[in-house]
Design an enzyme around this catalytic site. Structure first.
Site, PDB file in Angstrom:
ATOM      1  CG  ASN A 266     -59.705   7.314  38.284  1.00 39.18           C
ATOM      2  OD1 ASN A 266     -59.511   8.339  38.726  1.00 39.18           O
ATOM      3  ND2 ASN A 266     -60.641   7.224  38.189  1.00 39.18           N
ATOM      4  CB  ALA A 267     -59.063  10.751  43.042  1.00 36.88           C
TER       5      ALA A 267
ATOM      6  N   GLY B 254     -58.029  13.253  37.910  1.00 39.25           N
ATOM      7  CA  GLY B 254     -58.404  14.402  38.316  1.00 39.25           C
ATOM      8  C   GLY B 254     -57.687  15.437  36.742  1.00 39.25           C
TER       9      GLY B 254
ATOM     10  CG  ASN C 237     -64.743  13.534  30.500  1.00 39.68           C
ATOM     11  OD1 ASN C 237     -65.970  13.593  31.247  1.00 39.68           O
ATOM     12  ND2 ASN C 237     -63.395  13.734  31.132  1.00 39.68           N
TER      13      ASN C 237
ATOM     14  CB  CYS D 165     -64.215  13.661  34.779  1.00 39.59           C
ATOM     15  SG  CYS D 165     -62.592  13.818  36.298  1.00 39.59           S
TER      16      CYS D 165
ATOM     17  CE  LYS E 211     -66.349   8.004  29.554  1.00 34.79           C
ATOM     18  NZ  LYS E 211     -64.739   7.669  29.515  1.00 34.79           N
TER      19      LYS E 211
ATOM     20  N   GLY F 238     -68.294   0.251  31.077  1.00 36.94           N
ATOM     21  CA  GLY F 238     -68.759  -0.167  32.780  1.00 36.94           C
ATOM     22  C   GLY F 238     -68.099  -1.262  32.470  1.00 36.94           C
ATOM     23  N   GLY F 239     -66.781  -1.150  32.997  1.00 37.05           N
ATOM     24  CA  GLY F 239     -66.439  -2.804  33.748  1.00 37.05           C
ATOM     25  C   GLY F 239     -65.973  -3.955  32.400  1.00 37.05           C
TER      26      GLY F 239
END
Lengths: 283, 303
Positions: free
Chosen positions: B69-70, B72, B127, B130, B165, B243-244
């Site tokens: 994803n991007a 933003g 965050n 990102c 994060k 993560g997943g």
């Protein structure tokens, strides 16, 4: 009439979304890359609106992780059945096209806003290729609302024109093919139903390739007719959480999944003939 | 009856299952599918000091067992959050965490200060990871001095639980974790997305408008698990695993590796009920293994 529109547009946000396991009843190959899936729900189907869509989980394809969005093609509440029109464009859709009667399909629905419906008016529906998918449900509901509906279907060749005869129960069907193998020769935008300088339609509803929808939107804009287009963007969640499927609008980025998929074409940035650069209607 | 509750610094979570920022909207998107209050907590979509439109479409590319994803950091800014979004979060009784991002240290501080005044926001997740914004974001999380600078500055204005994060796009995530712990973080969450790329060979073009984007989903789970294990052994503050995570087994594995809680992210897109299924699954696991407190799983890996 205006307030009626606003009222209708406000309903989808309040409609509860469901996850339902369907059982495939039939899978009909319509041509080389389109399949019609008929499916049955064990639980009563929730109310849906024409133009809304479903997110379908694809099981059994190792490369397909996300759900796939499809327009609600037909729904029959009395038998709890629904139809989806699947165009095979990759592994995910090919897997769905290979489903057999009795297979299960996990579906989230109803999603998105749907088309605002006219009542007692003359309207035009334009569908290109699998863009006719939401127009079955729409044409059916418009007939119930006593509209007089013209349906214009376009494709490259006769084999791309799907189920045209089946649509005649709801609408007067017109066809344009680029190779002239069925109906008038050329694009939908060159068809005689769009030739008039004063088109008789109160609204034009459109779903198909981006270029086709823009061209139809330009014709509608010129004559001051609202053009409602159903967009298809790459989606992940389908419920407005991931913000992946955005389209640029006059109010900034908006999600196709929750603010659409249906937009008035003039809400979309760059869609107005006046602002678009390098576009010719005669192309 | 087994105890599913975990303590995360000052936070008392009713269970260790939270949702990852950017995959769960502001909670209400999921109200039709699950009882959001049944979750340990929700981390809402990132908030920045000013309104951001995010990146141009296309912002997403599906990949084998995952997605890039991007987006933003598209959001309407902290003032809009305080006025319009925060009141809607009051209906939730579980732990609500705001994810905070920006392009400058001053921006992070501004958002953190405003979040500090909101009683119902129990914690912030800083965050600094990102990968989808040109300035800031991941740049803060990929070097120790900048990670320390932003964590310290926010620590000075933020009294409640401060989670940082972390980005996996670094040579040593353990060093960054130790640096933010030293700078005042109360917990770390990891991992954010892995920088990746997708190309359309037919068109000879990148799929994403930004060319590169953040990879998430089951594809990144082994990398995330390894990083959680490394970080949990190095720091004294609690670790939140991300993560997943898609299944109960995934969640348990992260806890065994040392996570005190976990966040479900991309799986929410495929199954909006994934979180509640995982919670039920953890309870079953504990019963099956005759463990009466989920806390006993944390770092309980036999090596």
């Amino acid at each position: 009439m205006r307030t009626f529109f606003l009222l209708l547009i406000s309903i989808p946000g309040l409609m509860k979304k469901h996850i339902i396991d369907f059982k495939i009843l039939t899978n009909t190959a319509l041509n080389h890359n389109h399949n019609l899936l008929e499916m049955e729900s064990a639980v009563p189907l929730p109310e849906m609106l024409p133009g809304q869509f479903a997110e379908v989980r694809v099981d059994g394809s190792e490369t397909t992780y996300l759900r796939r969005p499809f327009s609600i093609h037909r729904v029959d509440y009395s038998s709890n059945t629904m139809h989806l029109l699947i165009k095979s464009v990759g592994k995910g859709t090919e897997t769905l096209a290979g489903l057999k009667p009795g297979d299960k399909l996990n579906v989230m629905l109803p999603l998105g806003n749907g088309f605002p419906l006219e009542e007692n008016k003359k309207v035009l529906l334009v569908g290109g290729g699998c863009g006719i998918a939401p127009l079955w449900f729409l044409a059916k509901e418009l007939k119930l609302k006593n509209c007089s509906t013209d349906l214009l279907i376009g494709g490259r060749s006769a084999r791309d024109i799907l189920m045209a005869d089946d649509y005649r129960q709801f609408a007067t069907v017109h066809i344009a093919t680029e190779d002239g193998s069925l109906g008038e020769t050329g694009m939908v935008t060159g068809h005689s139903v769009l030739k008039s300088e004063s088109l008789p339609y109160r609204s034009i509803y459109c779903c198909g390739p981006d270029g086709m929808m823009r061209a139809v939107s330009h014709i509608a804009e010129k004559q001051g007719i609202p053009c409602l287009v159903s967009l298809e963007n790459t989606m992940a969640c389908g419920i407005g959480a991931c913000l992946c499927c955005v389209v640029d609008t006059n109010q900034g980025h908006r999600c196709v999944c929750t603010d659409g998929p249906v937009f008035n074409s003039l809400e979309l940035k760059g869609w107005s003939a006046e602002t678009e650069v390098g576009c010719s209607l005669d192309k | 009856m087994v105890n599913l509750g975990v303590k995360l610094h000052k936070l008392n979570l009713r269970n260790p299952v939270m949702t990852a920022s950017g995959t769960f909207g502001y909670g209400e998107e999921f109200d039709d599918f699950i009882d959001v209050n049944a979750l340990g907590g929700i981390i809402v979509k990132a908030t920045t000091s000013k309104h951001r439109e995010g990146n141009a479409y296309p912002r997403m590319a599906e990949t084998p067992m995952g997605m890039l994803n991007a987006v933003g950091l598209q959001n309407k800014g902290v003032d809009y959050f305080v006025d319009k979004i925060y009141p809607k979060l009051l209906k939730y009784s579980n732990c609500i965490v705001a994810n905070v991002s920006d392009s400058t240290v001053e921006g992070y501080v501004e958002v953190a200060e405003k979040m500090n005044r909101l009683d119902h926001i129990a914690a912030i997740e800083l965050n600094i990871s990102c990968p989808n914004v040109k300035e800031g974001g991941m740049a803060f999380g990929t070097s120790c001095p900048s990670a320390i600078a932003v964590t310290r500055a926010v620590r000075e204005v933020y009294d409640k639980t401060l989670i940082v994060k972390l980005s996996p796009n670094v040579t040593s995530i353990t060093e960054i974790a130790l640096a933010v712990e030293e700078a005042g973080a109360d917990a770390v969450s990891l991992i954010n997305t892995l920088l990746g790329m997708a190309i359309d060979a037919e068109k000879r073009k990148p799929v994403l408008s930004t060319i590169t984007g953040g990879l998430s989903g089951p594809a990144i789970k082994p990398v995330a698990l390894r990083m959680v294990w490394q970080v949990a052994r190095a720091v004294k503050i609690p670790v939140i695993g991300i993560g997943g995570i898609t299944t109960t087994a995934d969640a348990i594995e992260f806890m065994l590796a040392g996570a005190s809680a976990i966040q479900v992210g991309t799986a929410n897109f495929v199954d909006p009920q994934a979180t509640v299924k995982i919670i039920a699954g953890i309870e079953d696991y504990l019963v099956r293994h005759r463990i009466n407190d989920v806390g006993q799983l944390i770092g309980a890996l036999n090596t």
